[in-house]
Write an enzyme that holds these catalytic residues in place. Structure first.
Site, PDB file in Angstrom:
ATOM      1  N   GLY A  72       0.854  -1.238   0.001  1.00  0.00           N
ATOM      2  CA  GLY A  72       0.067  -0.009  -0.237  1.00  0.00           C
ATOM      3  C   GLY A  72       0.732   1.262  -0.115  1.00  0.00           C
ATOM      4  CB  VAL A 106      -0.885   2.798   5.494  1.00  0.00           C
ATOM      5  CG1 VAL A 106      -1.051   1.667   6.375  1.00  0.00           C
ATOM      6  CG2 VAL A 106      -1.870   3.883   5.706  1.00  0.00           C
ATOM      7  N   GLY A 107       2.529   2.525   5.443  1.00  0.00           N
ATOM      8  CA  GLY A 107       3.749   1.497   5.607  1.00  0.00           C
ATOM      9  C   GLY A 107       4.425   1.939   6.965  1.00  0.00           C
ATOM     10  CD  GLU A 120       6.569  -5.909  -2.139  1.00  0.00           C
ATOM     11  OE1 GLU A 120       6.699  -5.377  -3.042  1.00  0.00           O
ATOM     12  OE2 GLU A 120       7.635  -6.831  -1.941  1.00  0.00           O
ATOM     13  CB  CYS A 146       2.308  -0.549  -7.189  1.00  0.00           C
ATOM     14  SG  CYS A 146       2.631  -2.216  -7.940  1.00  0.00           S
TER      15      CYS A 146
HETATM   16  P1  NAD Z   1      -5.321   0.873   0.908  1.00  0.00           P
HETATM   17  O1  NAD Z   1      -6.040   2.137   1.183  1.00  0.00           O
HETATM   18  O2  NAD Z   1      -6.170  -0.349   0.377  1.00  0.00           O
HETATM   19  O3  NAD Z   1      -4.539   0.600   1.852  1.00  0.00           O
HETATM   20  C1  NAD Z   1      -3.685  -0.629   2.257  1.00  0.00           C
HETATM   21  C2  NAD Z   1      -4.096  -1.502   3.483  1.00  0.00           C
HETATM   22  O4  NAD Z   1      -3.633  -0.692   4.480  1.00  0.00           O
HETATM   23  C3  NAD Z   1      -5.587  -1.820   3.563  1.00  0.00           C
HETATM   24  O5  NAD Z   1      -5.770  -2.926   3.859  1.00  0.00           O
HETATM   25  C4  NAD Z   1      -5.975  -0.793   4.516  1.00  0.00           C
HETATM   26  O6  NAD Z   1      -7.125  -1.366   5.338  1.00  0.00           O
HETATM   27  C5  NAD Z   1      -4.775  -0.603   5.449  1.00  0.00           C
HETATM   28  N1  NAD Z   1      -4.814   0.740   6.203  1.00  0.00           N
HETATM   29  C6  NAD Z   1      -5.104   1.860   5.732  1.00  0.00           C
HETATM   30  N2  NAD Z   1      -4.980   2.878   6.693  1.00  0.00           N
HETATM   31  C7  NAD Z   1      -4.477   2.170   7.584  1.00  0.00           C
HETATM   32  C8  NAD Z   1      -4.219   2.651   8.841  1.00  0.00           C
HETATM   33  N3  NAD Z   1      -4.228   3.918   9.129  1.00  0.00           N
HETATM   34  N4  NAD Z   1      -3.529   1.883   9.782  1.00  0.00           N
HETATM   35  C9  NAD Z   1      -3.401   0.429   9.407  1.00  0.00           C
HETATM   36  N5  NAD Z   1      -3.525  -0.043   8.236  1.00  0.00           N
HETATM   37  C10 NAD Z   1      -4.338   0.833   7.438  1.00  0.00           C
HETATM   38  O7  NAD Z   1      -4.390   1.143  -0.400  1.00  0.00           O
HETATM   39  P2  NAD Z   1      -3.629   2.213  -0.810  1.00  0.00           P
HETATM   40  O8  NAD Z   1      -2.619   2.563   0.156  1.00  0.00           O
HETATM   41  O9  NAD Z   1      -4.386   3.413  -1.330  1.00  0.00           O
HETATM   42  O10 NAD Z   1      -2.690   1.586  -2.052  1.00  0.00           O
HETATM   43  C11 NAD Z   1      -2.343   2.167  -3.090  1.00  0.00           C
HETATM   44  C12 NAD Z   1      -0.776   2.523  -2.745  1.00  0.00           C
HETATM   45  O11 NAD Z   1      -0.033   1.184  -2.661  1.00  0.00           O
HETATM   46  C13 NAD Z   1       0.127   3.220  -4.108  1.00  0.00           C
HETATM   47  O12 NAD Z   1       1.054   3.977  -3.375  1.00  0.00           O
HETATM   48  C14 NAD Z   1       0.789   2.138  -4.612  1.00  0.00           C
HETATM   49  O13 NAD Z   1       1.945   2.430  -5.435  1.00  0.00           O
HETATM   50  C15 NAD Z   1       1.165   1.273  -3.562  1.00  0.00           C
HETATM   51  N6  NAD Z   1       0.893  -0.223  -4.145  1.00  0.00           N
HETATM   52  C16 NAD Z   1       2.134  -0.755  -4.132  1.00  0.00           C
HETATM   53  C17 NAD Z   1       2.109  -2.082  -4.703  1.00  0.00           C
HETATM   54  C18 NAD Z   1       3.473  -2.854  -4.527  1.00  0.00           C
HETATM   55  O14 NAD Z   1       3.458  -4.319  -4.857  1.00  0.00           O
HETATM   56  N7  NAD Z   1       4.680  -2.443  -4.271  1.00  0.00           N
HETATM   57  C19 NAD Z   1       0.856  -2.826  -5.196  1.00  0.00           C
HETATM   58  C20 NAD Z   1      -0.164  -2.119  -5.175  1.00  0.00           C
HETATM   59  C21 NAD Z   1      -0.167  -0.796  -4.710  1.00  0.00           C
END
Ligand code: NAD
Length: 460
Positions: free
Chosen positions: A190, A194-195, A212, A246
């Site tokens: 994600g 959040v990471g 990731e 991503c």
């Molecule tokens: P998202 O909003 O679905 O969040 C990802 C996960 O984090 C979800 O399961 C969500 O419930 C959890 N989450 C959200 N807020 C949280 C918090 N405050 N505390 C704990 N957990 C929480 O997805 P996103 O972040 O919008 O995804 C898009 C991003 O992810 C882009 O930056 C994209 O580049 C990146 N991405 C990376 C990869 C990769 O494989 N490297 C793949 C897909 C997406």
């Protein structure tokens, strides 16, 4: 949604782990087969859920989420026996007679947190890797793809062993509750904000993590590139899943000499793929929600470029953003400030290959880097870094199971896919065996006499 209190759920999975059930290779292979069957036998329902959540075109949903996940599970099932075998290590003289070996053990109870953009693939492939390595697994699908989250959770209950594999649906509250528990590994996919939350929560338990993440992945199109090939492959990466990938091309650097031709060819690619009105095309997706649609609209409205070469239409209500190309983009334009994660493609011109290289090195390390060039591809690769890269192509670095998939710096750390996923979810235990009959010369036993020291210096 699981009603079982989080603490109880993790404790239950740990009891299964401690029983040794998940280490058994037959169990691992059976779960991988069940996962693959779950995906293929329910492909139509999954494709339907992906259409509901993301307006994902049927082919993209099947290929990018369902078939790719099943194929990863099959690949792991095929190889897990040989990967799980102890491997022997060569030992230097002072350790002989003796034998060194490396055993791959499951990390334990692991957590997989997935995002919404490939909500099947980004959940099922880390799950498959964790199962291959013999772990018990908690999966947390994204609440932003609710139809897919509900379906995959229900299917998992029907196909997979519930004593070792649990799905927890929900959003921030549920994930926060999960992160309070002690896991033995967490793989999060994600955004980086959040990471950081995930990594901090994991640090409290000294839990290793794989992050990731995303970032602004550039494509560079040099003067001597095959422009037809470049336009076609950039179009594929930018406009499938409406740019919500991503490893999509975020923006393009193109040599001034071929700038206009590339933009024309990109326009042709869009027409060939989606017709004159992409809004009517069943093969062009939608943005996940209104908030993200408005965010992308804001990036276009933010200015910092000369022209909208084509596209630019936005319909908030139907979450439609047209395939769009912006030209004359300045490096400080709004659209260059954050990962676009949508079908808008900024094009920046350059006169010397050192310009995009310098720009890339000033920013965060991207997840992907694409270079279309005959003369300069090695120079670009040598002068930059990124999670992965392609020369004269896009996104292909991700599919072969023999290549690791992961980021570097702001685009994340750790990797998976194929054997790399098995390694990520395994602990490599070093084992040294001495024959029981052998009594070694007591070199390291005090008193450390001059003779012992001389002998030790000789041996080591
Ligand atoms: P998202 O909003 O679905 O969040 C990802 C996960 O984090 C979800 O399961 C969500 O419930 C959890 N989450 C959200 N807020 C949280 C918090 N405050 N505390 C704990 N957990 C929480 O997805 P996103 O972040 O919008 O995804 C898009 C991003 O992810 C882009 O930056 C994209 O580049 C990146 N991405 C990376 C990869 C990769 O494989 N490297 C793949 C897909 C997406």
């Amino acid at each position: 949604m699981s009603n079982e209190p989080t603490e109880q759920l993790v404790a239950r999975l740990r009891r299964t782990l401690d029983s040794g059930r998940t280490r058994d290779l037959d169990w691992r292979r059976a779960q991988l087969l069940a996962l693959s069957q779950m995906l293929t036998e329910n492909k139509d329902a999954l494709v339907g859920a992906l259409a509901e959540d993301l307006g994902k075109p049927r082919f993209e949903a099947w290929a990018g989420d369902v078939a790719s996940s099943a194929s990863e599970a099959d690949h792991l099932r095929k190889h897990v026996r040989s990967w799980a075998r102890d491997s022997s290590a060569r030992l230097p003289l002072p350790f002989l007679p003796g034998r060194g070996s490396i055993r791959h053990e499951p990390r334990g109870v692991v957590l997989v947190i997935a995002p919404w953009n490939y909500p099947v693939y980004l959940l099922a492939t880390p799950l498959a890797a964790a199962l291959a390595a013999g772990n018990a697994v908690v999966c947390k699908p994204s609440e932003l793809a609710p139809a897919t989250s509900a379906l995959i959770t229900r299917l998992a209950g029907e196909y997979l062993d519930p004593s070792a594999i649990a799905f927890v649906e929900g959003g921030v509250d549920e994930t926060t509750a999960l992160l309070e528990q002690k896991f033995d590994h967490i793989l999060y996919t994600g955004n980086g904000t959040v990471g950081r939350i995930v990594a901090s929560a994991a640090a409290r338990h000294l839990t290793p993590t794989t992050l990731e993440l995303g970032g602004k992945s550039p494509a560079i199109v040099d003067r001597d590139a095959n422009l037809k090939q470049a336009a076609s492959r950039i179009a594929f990466a930018k406009w499938s899943n409406a740019g919500q990938t991503c490893i999509a091309v975020d923006h393009v650097w193109v040599h001034h000499d071929v700038h206009d031709e590339l933009v024309e060819r990109l326009a042709t690619e869009v027409r060939e793929r989606y017709g004159d009105d992409p809004k009517q095309s069943p093969d062009f997706g939608r943005i996940v929600n209104e908030r993200h649609t408005a965010r992308i609209a804001g990036l276009i409205d933010g200015g910092g470029y000369d022209d909208v070469a084509f596209g630019g239409d936005i319909d908030l209500e139907s979450r439609y953003v047209a395939p769009t190309v912006l030209t004359g983009v300045k490096p400080d334009a709004a659209v260059m400030g954050e990962e676009i994660f949508g079908p808008v493609l900024p094009v920046l011109g350059f006169g010397d290959i050192s310009e995009p290289i310098e720009h890339i090195n000033k920013g965060d390390h991207p997840l992907a880097l694409y270079v279309f060039s005959r003369r300069n591809s090695d120079r670009v690769l040598a002068a930059t870094t990124s999670g992965g890269a392609c020369v004269n192509d896009t996104m292909m670095q991700v599919f072969p199971p023999s290549l690791p998939f992961g980021g570097v710096g702001e685009s994340g750390y750790g990797a998976y896919h194929g054997k790399w996923g098995f390694e990520t979810f395994s602990h490599r235990r070093a084992i040294y065996r001495r024959p029981g009959f052998f009594v070694e010369p007591a070199l390291a036993k005090a008193p450390y006499t001059e003779t012992k020291q001389r002998l030790a210096r000789f041996v080591y």
